[in-house]
Design an enzyme around this catalytic site. Structure first.
Site, mmCIF file in Angstrom:
data_model
loop_
_atom_site.group_PDB
_atom_site.id
_atom_site.type_symbol
_atom_site.label_atom_id
_atom_site.label_comp_id
_atom_site.label_asym_id
_atom_site.label_seq_id
_atom_site.Cartn_x
_atom_site.Cartn_y
_atom_site.Cartn_z
ATOM 1 N N ARG A 102 0.877 -1.184 0.000
ATOM 2 C CA ARG A 102 0.000 0.000 0.000
ATOM 3 C C ARG A 102 0.903 1.219 0.000
ATOM 4 N NH1 ARG A 102 -5.301 1.095 3.578
ATOM 5 N NH2 ARG A 102 -6.043 -0.159 1.843
ATOM 6 N N HIS A 129 -7.274 1.060 -6.558
ATOM 7 C CA HIS A 129 -7.443 0.119 -5.443
ATOM 8 C C HIS A 129 -8.052 -1.171 -6.006
ATOM 9 C CE1 HIS A 129 -7.673 -1.338 -1.496
ATOM 10 N NE2 HIS A 129 -8.537 -0.497 -0.941
ATOM 11 N N GLN A 132 -9.860 -3.883 -3.817
ATOM 12 C CA GLN A 132 -11.187 -3.395 -3.418
ATOM 13 C C GLN A 132 -12.190 -3.625 -4.541
ATOM 14 O OE1 GLN A 132 -12.094 -1.833 -0.331
ATOM 15 N NE2 GLN A 132 -14.058 -2.379 -1.217
ATOM 16 N N CYS A 264 -16.374 1.404 0.385
ATOM 17 C CA CYS A 264 -15.180 0.581 0.637
ATOM 18 C C CYS A 264 -14.782 0.572 2.102
ATOM 19 C CB CYS A 264 -14.026 1.063 -0.231
ATOM 20 S SG CYS A 264 -13.572 2.769 0.116
ATOM 21 N N ARG A 292 -13.575 -8.827 0.862
ATOM 22 C CA ARG A 292 -12.139 -8.587 0.616
ATOM 23 C C ARG A 292 -11.358 -9.887 0.812
ATOM 24 N NH1 ARG A 292 -10.068 -3.399 1.075
ATOM 25 N NH2 ARG A 292 -8.136 -4.384 0.410
HETATM 26 N N1 CP Z 1 -11.192 -0.455 2.144
HETATM 27 C C1 CP Z 1 -9.920 -0.539 2.604
HETATM 28 O O1 CP Z 1 -8.949 -0.736 1.852
HETATM 29 O O2 CP Z 1 -9.814 -0.458 3.951
HETATM 30 P P1 CP Z 1 -8.456 -0.286 4.769
HETATM 31 O O3 CP Z 1 -7.890 1.054 4.440
HETATM 32 O O4 CP Z 1 -8.860 -0.403 6.224
HETATM 33 O O5 CP Z 1 -7.519 -1.382 4.361
HETATM 34 N N1 NVA Z 2 -10.055 6.636 -1.054
HETATM 35 C C1 NVA Z 2 -9.646 6.152 0.243
HETATM 36 C C2 NVA Z 2 -9.819 4.677 0.320
HETATM 37 C C3 NVA Z 2 -9.445 4.031 1.624
HETATM 38 C C4 NVA Z 2 -9.582 2.551 1.604
HETATM 39 C C5 NVA Z 2 -8.211 6.569 0.526
HETATM 40 O O1 NVA Z 2 -7.371 6.466 -0.377
HETATM 41 O O2 NVA Z 2 -7.937 6.989 1.651
#
Ligand code: CP
Ligand code: NVA
Length: 305
Positions: A102, A129, A132, A264, A292
């Site tokens: 990430r 993402h 997701q 999400c 997920r």
């Molecule tokens: N939706 C999602 O990716 O959640 P987190 O940021 O908690 O991993």
């Molecule tokens: N759009 C959000 C998604 C988190 C899972 C972010 O990037 O913070």
């Protein structure tokens, strides 16, 4: 393909096969457990940002297959700061069987994949993402038995989650509509990529600024935070711009009767979504979060078997 960096890299056939595999792995897990196919295998998980779902679902997915996962925090890795990405990728490739990352800059996960000899999975970047989106497609598929011909409406910021959702819809034949405030569009390049897929799948991408017009024929309403991780200094400004894009009971009532609402997560209740909707009869927020686990199991099996 060695890596899972974007749904746009995969064919509709492979994406559908991943969904079918996720359903089968979910069934298997529910009826006694998954087979220990990843015994002695380890997934390294690099995080430059916080996470609940991504971290725990990948960790549990590996455990359910008899393997293990290793959490590497931002402080430990210092991606590109303490050490170059190319060096990190090559070192980790000698220790672990796959890497999930990430990151902020999407180019960083691409760079990791370039240098790693093991599969690299994108666990969210500023651009997209994809894990997701696979869980989202799985949730929609379970609900309606198809994606083709459905109307998926995203209300809010044209962010990373919107990009991957748009691409998975365009690949699998769902019509994707977004209503975002002016100036908070999905990146033009991502729209162009999506439009190429719609030409093949026979679906449409519609870009609007009016949430009411956007949800009119919606089978799915989707929203996400107004301020993504890394944009914190814009929070106040965004809180002034986005309120007309809140997913509340009034907006949901304007969609098709059977509409499902997705997010999400993490949700900022009373901002992009109200408690009444998040906890109401149309909400699929928690089955979606749980998916997920199953969608990512399918991705892991696809890349690591
Ligand atoms: N939706 C999602 O990716 O959640 P987190 O940021 O908690 O991993
Ligand atoms: N759009 C959000 C998604 C988190 C899972 C972010 O990037 O913070």
């Amino acid at each position: 393909m060695k890596d899972f960096l974007a749904v746009s890299d995969y064919s509709p056939e492979t994406l559908q096969a991943l969904l079918d595999s996720a359903i089968q792995l979910k069934e298997e897990w529910k009826s006694g457990g998954n087979k220990p196919i990843f015994k002695n295998k380890v997934l390294a998980m690099i995080f430059q940002k916080p996470s609940l779902r991504t971290r725990v679902s990948f960790d549990m997915a590996m455990r359910h297959f008899g393997g293990d996962a290793l959490y590497l925090s931002p402080a430990e890795i210092g991606l590109g700061k303490r050490e170059s990405i190319a060096d990190i990728a090559r070192v980790l490739s000698g220790y672990v069987n796959a890497i999930m990352a990430r990151v902020f800059d999407h180019a960083h996960v691409v760079e990791l994949a370039k240098w790693a000899s093991v599969p690299v999975i994108n666990g969210l970047s500023d651009y997209n993402h994809p894990c997701q989106a696979m869980a989202d497609a799985l949730t929609i598929y379970e609900e309606f038995g198809k994606l083709k011909g459905l109307n998926v409406t995203y209300v809010g910021d044209g962010n990373n989650v919107a990009v991957s959702l748009m691409h998975v819809c365009a690949k699998l034949g769902a019509n994707f509509t977004i209503a975002n405030p002016a100036g908070y569009n999905i990146a033009q390049k991502a729209i162009e990529i999506g439009k190429r897929f719609t030409a093949e799948s026979g679906s449409a991408i519609t870009l609007l600024n009016d949430p009411h017009a956007a949800v009119k024929e919606a089978d799915v309403i989707y929203t996400d935070t107004w301020t993504s991780m890394g944009q914190e200094e814009e929070t106040q400004k965004r809180q002034q711009v986005f309120p007309p894009f809140q997913v509340n009971e009034k907006l949901v009532a304007e969609a098709r009767k059977h509409v499902i609402v997705m997010h999400c997560l993490p949700a900022h209740r009373r901002e992009e979504i109200t408690d009444e909707v998040a906890d109401g009869p149309h909400s699929r927020l928690f089955p979606q979060a749980h998916n997920r686990l199953h969608a990512q199991k399918a991705i892991l099996v696809h890349l690591m078997s």
